[in-house]
Enzyme design. Structure first.
Site, mmCIF file in Angstrom:
data_model
loop_
_atom_site.group_PDB
_atom_site.id
_atom_site.type_symbol
_atom_site.label_atom_id
_atom_site.label_comp_id
_atom_site.label_asym_id
_atom_site.label_seq_id
_atom_site.Cartn_x
_atom_site.Cartn_y
_atom_site.Cartn_z
ATOM 1 N N HIS A 72 41.891 41.833 41.752
ATOM 2 C CA HIS A 72 41.565 41.241 43.058
ATOM 3 C C HIS A 72 42.671 40.320 43.556
ATOM 4 C CE1 HIS A 72 40.201 37.276 41.425
ATOM 5 N NE2 HIS A 72 39.711 37.984 40.430
ATOM 6 N N ASP A 74 42.073 37.789 45.941
ATOM 7 C CA ASP A 74 41.576 36.486 46.371
ATOM 8 C C ASP A 74 41.567 35.504 45.212
ATOM 9 O OD1 ASP A 74 39.583 38.212 45.292
ATOM 10 O OD2 ASP A 74 37.987 36.923 46.049
ATOM 11 N N ASP A 105 43.516 33.756 37.105
ATOM 12 C CA ASP A 105 42.478 34.547 37.787
ATOM 13 C C ASP A 105 42.857 34.833 39.232
ATOM 14 O OD1 ASP A 105 40.073 35.812 38.313
ATOM 15 O OD2 ASP A 105 38.906 33.973 38.418
ATOM 16 N N GLU A 139 36.549 39.509 45.618
ATOM 17 C CA GLU A 139 35.909 39.641 44.307
ATOM 18 C C GLU A 139 35.153 38.364 43.952
ATOM 19 O OE1 GLU A 139 35.148 39.280 40.106
ATOM 20 O OE2 GLU A 139 36.510 37.999 41.245
ATOM 21 N N GLU A 140 35.719 37.213 44.339
ATOM 22 C CA GLU A 140 35.114 35.938 43.952
ATOM 23 C C GLU A 140 33.760 35.711 44.628
ATOM 24 O OE1 GLU A 140 36.056 34.314 41.561
ATOM 25 O OE2 GLU A 140 38.206 34.559 41.277
ATOM 26 N N GLU A 165 41.392 41.676 34.910
ATOM 27 C CA GLU A 165 40.875 40.301 34.899
ATOM 28 C C GLU A 165 41.304 39.606 33.604
ATOM 29 O OE1 GLU A 165 39.260 38.466 37.067
ATOM 30 O OE2 GLU A 165 37.799 39.620 38.227
ATOM 31 N N HIS A 354 39.447 29.001 37.734
ATOM 32 C CA HIS A 354 38.659 28.129 38.624
ATOM 33 C C HIS A 354 38.831 26.644 38.286
ATOM 34 C CE1 HIS A 354 35.606 31.531 39.845
ATOM 35 N NE2 HIS A 354 36.812 32.012 39.565
#
Length: 381
Positions: A72, A74, A105, A139-140, A165, A354
């Protein structure tokens, strides 16, 4: 001979981190990758979902089985930037680590896959099969990008799937599902001294949430692989003044599902509780605004075994094969595929997604580029 120097590999990664694709603006990432592929003779196409959000698909090879790879574009918000030791949108090296939002991530994984494809194509080492990159948006939050790929049929002829991932030197072959639910309650306002003249919109929600806690948490449905279903109320709001009966209330819930208590069954459990409250006089309306199924692929497949074998040479130790609680784009990409479809999540990273000061070891990022080159070619050839 490598197409890119080590410095160039770091620069591509840094360029991606610099693009502030925080839950939006993935089109800028997709256009950057499209230009990078084009500079090396590879056609890449954008799949717009909105003015600022576009998936990207690129493919190398000419005939034979298709290995799907996905990541992803984002990232999540960096949060309070003052808490970071460096600019989250400037890849910063310190003591062998690279820091930035998306470092783990998953812009490192995305960059590694793209660079690996370009180097494989230039070296002409792929003699059989095709490698198809599906870079996703959102995706998030929402996973609309992978849903778009599913709907467009991009996965129809894919024979195996790798999602980059952040697993580090672990291979995930199964994960829980995720369901987001909103329940709105409509009541009638009144003075709190005369509640009989109104209807408290919070009351049926509080009853329902208590019942749901028991229904899900006391369930005897269990997965030996993934554990128990997880149910949490994450948002509850209602009312606007302490001495007024609230006319509106709302809750949002998250469920992490397992194959033994899947999304359809979990949603049915909640709907039954909503119906019971409505039968007793409430006005509740339930909306499921995200539903991603659990994923369970074979632990041992040609893809996972090869990834473990090649990966162990870089890790310096055996690579464990694990099930994880988090959800990935595989929930959408694998819709309609059989339970024996080969899938792994395998990508550079660690336990900092995150977080403030998200980082990755520079050597792991560089090693995964070489690892992917070996894995993709070995699998298809």
């Amino acid at each position: 001979m490598s197409v890119f120097s080590e410095a160039e590999k770091i620069k591509i990664f840094a360029d991606l981190v610099q693009i502030k694709s925080v839950n939006d603006d993935e089109t800028e990432v997709a256009q950057y990758l499209q230009r990078l592929f084009a500079a090396h003779g590879i056609k890449a196409d954008l799949m717009p979902l909105s003015a600022t959000r576009s998936n990207l698909v690129a493919e190398i090879g000419t005939a034979g089985p298709v290995l799907g790879i996905s990541g992803h574009m984002d990232v999540v918000t960096p949060g309070d930037i003052e808490q970071w030791d460096s600019d989250p949108f400037k890849l910063t090296e310190k003591a062998g680590k690279l820091y930035g939002r998306g470092a783990t991530d998953m812009k490192s994984g995305l960059a590694a896959m793209v660079i690996a494809m370009i180097e494989i194509n230039a070296a002409k080492t792929l003699t059989n099969g095709r490698i198809r990159l599906m870079a996703t948006v959102a995706e998030e939050v929402g996973e609309t990008g992978s849903q778009k790929f599913y709907e467009a049929g991009t996965m129809q002829d894919v024979d195996a799937l790798l999602i980059g991932e952040p697993s580090g030197y672990n291979i995930a072959f199964a994960h829980k599902g995720s369901i987001d639910v909103r329940i709105q309650s409509t009541g009638k306002a009144a003075h709190s001294s005369m509640p009989e003249q109104g209807y408290n919109a919070l009351d049926p929600l509080l009853d329902l949430l208590n019942q749901a806690n028991h229904a899900f948490r006391d369930s005897d449905r269990h997965s030996d692989l993934l554990g128990d279903l997880v149910f949490n109320t994450t948002i509850l709001k209602g009312g606007n003044q302490v001495n007024s009966i609230p006319a509106q209330a709302e809750t949002e819930l998250n469920i992490r599902s397992i194959p033994e208590y899947d999304n359809a069954a979990a949603i049915a459990t909640l709907q039954k509780l909503v119906d019971q409250q409505n039968a007793a006089g409430a006005q509740l309306a339930m909306t499921v605004f995200m539903s991603q199924d659990p994923v369970q692929s074979p632990k041992d497949s040609k893809l996972s075994n090869l990834a473990a074998k090649i990966g162990s040479t870089y890790a310096g130790q055996p690579i464990p094969k694990v099930a994880i609680p988090a959800v990935t784009d595989a929930s959408n990409l694998l819709k309609g595929k059989s339970h024996d479809f080969p899938f792994i999540m395998f990508g550079p990273g660690n336990q900092t997604p995150h977080q403030v000061n998200e980082s990755i070891y520079k050597q792991m990022y560089l090693d995964f580029i070489k690892l992917y080159e070996e894995l993709f070619v070995s699998y298809l050839n």
